[in-house]
Design an enzyme around this catalytic site. Structure first.
Site, PDB file in Angstrom:
ATOM      1  N   LYS A 115     -19.740 -93.744 -54.477  1.00 60.92           N
ATOM      2  CA  LYS A 115     -21.168 -94.074 -54.337  1.00 60.92           C
ATOM      3  C   LYS A 115     -21.957 -92.985 -55.083  1.00 60.92           C
ATOM      4  O   LYS A 115     -22.228 -91.926 -54.541  1.00 60.92           O
ATOM      5  CB  LYS A 115     -21.541 -94.093 -52.850  1.00 60.92           C
ATOM      6  CG  LYS A 115     -22.696 -94.987 -52.485  1.00 60.92           C
ATOM      7  CD  LYS A 115     -24.001 -94.722 -53.197  1.00 60.92           C
ATOM      8  CE  LYS A 115     -24.743 -93.523 -52.644  1.00 60.92           C
ATOM      9  NZ  LYS A 115     -25.962 -93.192 -53.469  1.00 60.92           N
ATOM     10  N   GLY A 149     -24.487 -82.637 -53.078  1.00 56.37           N
ATOM     11  CA  GLY A 149     -25.891 -83.028 -53.068  1.00 56.37           C
ATOM     12  C   GLY A 149     -26.715 -82.007 -52.314  1.00 56.37           C
ATOM     13  O   GLY A 149     -26.314 -80.844 -52.198  1.00 56.37           O
ATOM     14  N   SER A 150     -27.832 -82.461 -51.775  1.00 55.90           N
ATOM     15  CA  SER A 150     -28.739 -81.519 -51.114  1.00 55.90           C
ATOM     16  C   SER A 150     -28.198 -81.124 -49.738  1.00 55.90           C
ATOM     17  O   SER A 150     -27.396 -81.833 -49.132  1.00 55.90           O
ATOM     18  CB  SER A 150     -30.113 -82.176 -50.953  1.00 55.90           C
ATOM     19  OG  SER A 150     -30.004 -83.268 -50.060  1.00 55.90           O
ATOM     20  N   GLY A 155     -26.334 -83.453 -46.997  1.00 53.84           N
ATOM     21  CA  GLY A 155     -24.941 -83.036 -46.742  1.00 53.84           C
ATOM     22  C   GLY A 155     -24.684 -82.820 -45.259  1.00 53.84           C
ATOM     23  O   GLY A 155     -23.659 -83.247 -44.721  1.00 53.84           O
ATOM     24  N   GLU A 177     -20.471 -79.784 -50.911  1.00 51.58           N
ATOM     25  CA  GLU A 177     -20.996 -78.807 -51.863  1.00 51.58           C
ATOM     26  C   GLU A 177     -22.485 -79.052 -51.918  1.00 51.58           C
ATOM     27  O   GLU A 177     -22.929 -80.118 -52.338  1.00 51.58           O
ATOM     28  CB  GLU A 177     -20.323 -78.991 -53.231  1.00 51.58           C
ATOM     29  CG  GLU A 177     -20.259 -77.691 -54.032  1.00 51.58           C
ATOM     30  CD  GLU A 177     -21.523 -77.452 -54.845  1.00 51.58           C
ATOM     31  OE1 GLU A 177     -22.270 -76.511 -54.490  1.00 51.58           O
ATOM     32  OE2 GLU A 177     -21.775 -78.188 -55.796  1.00 51.58           O
ATOM     33  N   CYS A 224     -26.520 -76.733 -59.506  1.00 47.64           N
ATOM     34  CA  CYS A 224     -26.313 -76.039 -58.227  1.00 47.64           C
ATOM     35  C   CYS A 224     -26.043 -74.562 -58.477  1.00 47.64           C
ATOM     36  O   CYS A 224     -26.294 -73.732 -57.616  1.00 47.64           O
ATOM     37  CB  CYS A 224     -25.222 -76.672 -57.377  1.00 47.64           C
ATOM     38  SG  CYS A 224     -24.124 -77.744 -58.242  1.00 47.64           S
ATOM     39  N   GLU A 251     -34.273 -73.213 -52.050  1.00 47.46           N
ATOM     40  CA  GLU A 251     -33.847 -73.827 -53.310  1.00 47.46           C
ATOM     41  C   GLU A 251     -34.983 -74.680 -53.880  1.00 47.46           C
ATOM     42  O   GLU A 251     -35.510 -75.546 -53.198  1.00 47.46           O
ATOM     43  CB  GLU A 251     -32.605 -74.696 -53.083  1.00 47.46           C
ATOM     44  CG  GLU A 251     -31.982 -75.137 -54.388  1.00 47.46           C
ATOM     45  CD  GLU A 251     -30.727 -75.982 -54.197  1.00 47.46           C
ATOM     46  OE1 GLU A 251     -30.741 -76.896 -53.347  1.00 47.46           O
ATOM     47  OE2 GLU A 251     -29.742 -75.721 -54.907  1.00 47.46           O
TER      48      GLU A 251
END
Ligand code: ADP
Length: 496
Positions: A174, A226-227, A231, A248, A282, A380
């Site tokens: 996905k 992802g974020s 996550g 991650e 990232c 971030e």
């Protein structure tokens, strides 16, 4: 005409069962690039069923044969590298030099994991009894669910798809709703390489499709990039069903520059790491931790160099910095620049949109006089914004680096070997660079971070196999006799 993207389930390209679709936009022009299926739980269920059926055969396909398909994937990716890079640039904005690098990462990974088809190393060890043999081997897990982001739309899925396949698993993939066309073109490479139907399935769509995958009882592993917010949601959903999860997530990576650093090297690395991919990696450098003595010269050089960067469409060879991925990404950058100003940081360059008429462009931005507690030093931003924090010593630099809630990558510039080795020992990120920017991972080494960046798992290298395999310990008794309940060592040794 926009690209019409389809799902790929059980070896067939199809629309979502509901017939619903969503558009994606070229971030440089704001034109519709593609229209893709809005997959729902029904589509995810169909994909999981296809993956379950294919697993019966794929897990029994000898690993060297699986590896041959991966070598073919590497060849086709090499042939299509330019075409895939151009599509990726149009879909998510980063410049062609970077999108070519993104495809190259997948080529490297396909060769590496293809070779694993003739290794997949386990081990044997001595056992306690005579006429017994013991070994530990990696086994496949079953159906793997992959949820991936838009910033590396081929590289990141390749870190997951290729090890999962070589280990004998089947996959439901996905991808991000911002990059369905690139994802479908990547999946097509596997079809053309001869991967059997159902082994790799693609469902496009937004969070609902990802959540359906994380919640599906037959998906044993979820690998997510992802974020942090998403996550952690995926983690708790999947954990409640006892799944193995690899995460991650965010980063707040720093480059430390000591007084004795090679200034030119440091400037180049900082510019590339902070503003490459428009700061949307990232591993991007978002903090510059600079020792007082070198600070004036370094800051002057960075301001001068930032002003020379050309912001524009990534398809143009002269562009250094492409657009942000979408309006939401640019809004977030604008919000943080305002926060930085209000917190009292000094804006030296950038801090505004680059007006090109259309597109989500933003100028490379540098703040100095940033204190450790400011939000722009801690949160971030995922854009071309660099915050410079002044420190007095190596010890203070290490402390500032390590106090981040994230722990992906860090770097130090120094010509002093003692300082470099102390940094290697004391920096607590998953990746450490010496005299090199915070970006540029190679696929043969583990990739991932400490603290809020992940959950202890790693991608790539040998460590990357851990997410997609279970260890199976095997004991073989070849004595051909009933075992006595207890045999003392002495009697055993006396046996003929
Ligand atoms: P970003 O905001 O940077 O695009 P996200 O973390 O939201 O990053 O997205 C990463 C991936 O997670 C995408 O494929 C996205 O569709 C997916 N996703 C978003 N929300 C959910 C959710 N609730 N459950 C599972 N996957 C999700």
């Amino acid at each position: 005409m926009p690209d019409i993207v389809q799902n790929y389930i059980g070896g067939k390209w199809s629309q979502a069962q509901s017939g619903e679709t969503f558009p994606t936009y070229n971030p440089a022009t704001e034109e519709i690039l593609a229209v893709a299926p809005t997959s729902s739980t029904n589509d995810v269920n169909a994909a999981v069923n296809a993956a379950k059926a294919a697993y019966k055969h794929w897990r029994l396909t000898p690993a060297p044969r699986r590896g041959e398909i991966l070598f073919k994937v590497a060849q086709i990716l090499t042939e299509r590298k330019e075409q895939l890079a151009r599509l990726m640039t149009q879909e998510m904005g980063k410049i062609l030099a970077e999108t070519r690098g993104d495809v190259q990462e997948a080529i490297d990974m396909a060769y590496y994991m293809g070779g694993e088809g003739r290794r997949l190393l386990g081990y044997t060890a001595p056992v306690e009894m005579p006429n017994k043999f013991g070994m530990a081997m990696r086994d496949s897990v079953g159906v793997i669910g992959l949820i991936t982001p838009w910033n590396f739309p081929i590289a990141v899925p390749s870190w997951k798809i290729l090890p999962a396949l070589i280990a004998g698993n089947t996959i439901v993939f996905k991808p991000s709703e911002d990059t369905p066309a690139t994802s479908a073109a990547f999946v097509k490479v596997f079809e053309d390489a001869g991967l059997p139907p159902g082994v790799l399935n693609l469902v496009t769509g937004a969070g609902a499709a990802g959540a359906a995958l994380a919640n599906h009882p037959d998906v044993r592993v979820i690998s997510f990039t992802g974020s942090t917010d998403t996550g952690l949601k995926v983690y708790s959903q999947a954990a409640s069903l006892g799944k193995k999860v690899s995460l991650e997530m965010g980063g707040k990576n720093a480059i430390i520059v000591l007084d004795d650093a090679n200034l030119d090297l440091a400037v180049d690395a900082i510019i590339w790491s902070a503003f490459g991919t428009t700061g949307q990696r990232c591993t991007a450098t978002s903090r510059l931790i600079v020792q007082s003595g070198i600070k004036p010269k370094l800051i002057d050089a960075l301001v001068a160099k930032s002003k020379t960067l050309k912001v524009g469409d990534g398809l143009d060879d002269k562009t250094n910095v492409g657009p942000l991925v979408n309006a939401k990404g640019r809004d977030k950058v604008e919000k943080y620049v305002e926060i930085g100003k209000q917190e009292g940081a000094k804006l030296l360059v950038g801090g505004q949109r680059t007006d090109m008429g259309k597109g989500y462009f933003y100028a490379p931005t540098l703040f100095s006089d940033v204190s450790r507690s400011m939000r722009i030093a801690r949160e971030e931003i995922f854009g071309p914004v660099l915050s410079a924090i002044e420190v007095a010593s190596l010890d203070e630099a290490v402390e500032v680096n390590n106090e981040s809630a994230y722990g992906l990558s860090s770097s130090i510039f120094t010509e002093n070997v003692n300082a470099a080795f102390r940094a290697i020992r004391d920096l607590t990120t998953g990746i450490v660079y010496i005299n090199h920017g915070t970006t540029g991972a190679e696929i043969q080494f583990p990739f991932g971070g400490t603290r809020g960046t992940g959950n202890g798992m790693r991608e790539a290298g040998q460590a990357g196999m851990d997410s997609f395999t279970e260890w199976k310990s095997v004991y073989v008794d070849f004595s051909g006799r009933l075992q006595r309940a207890q045999i003392d060592t002495e009697s055993v040794l006396q046996e003929p």
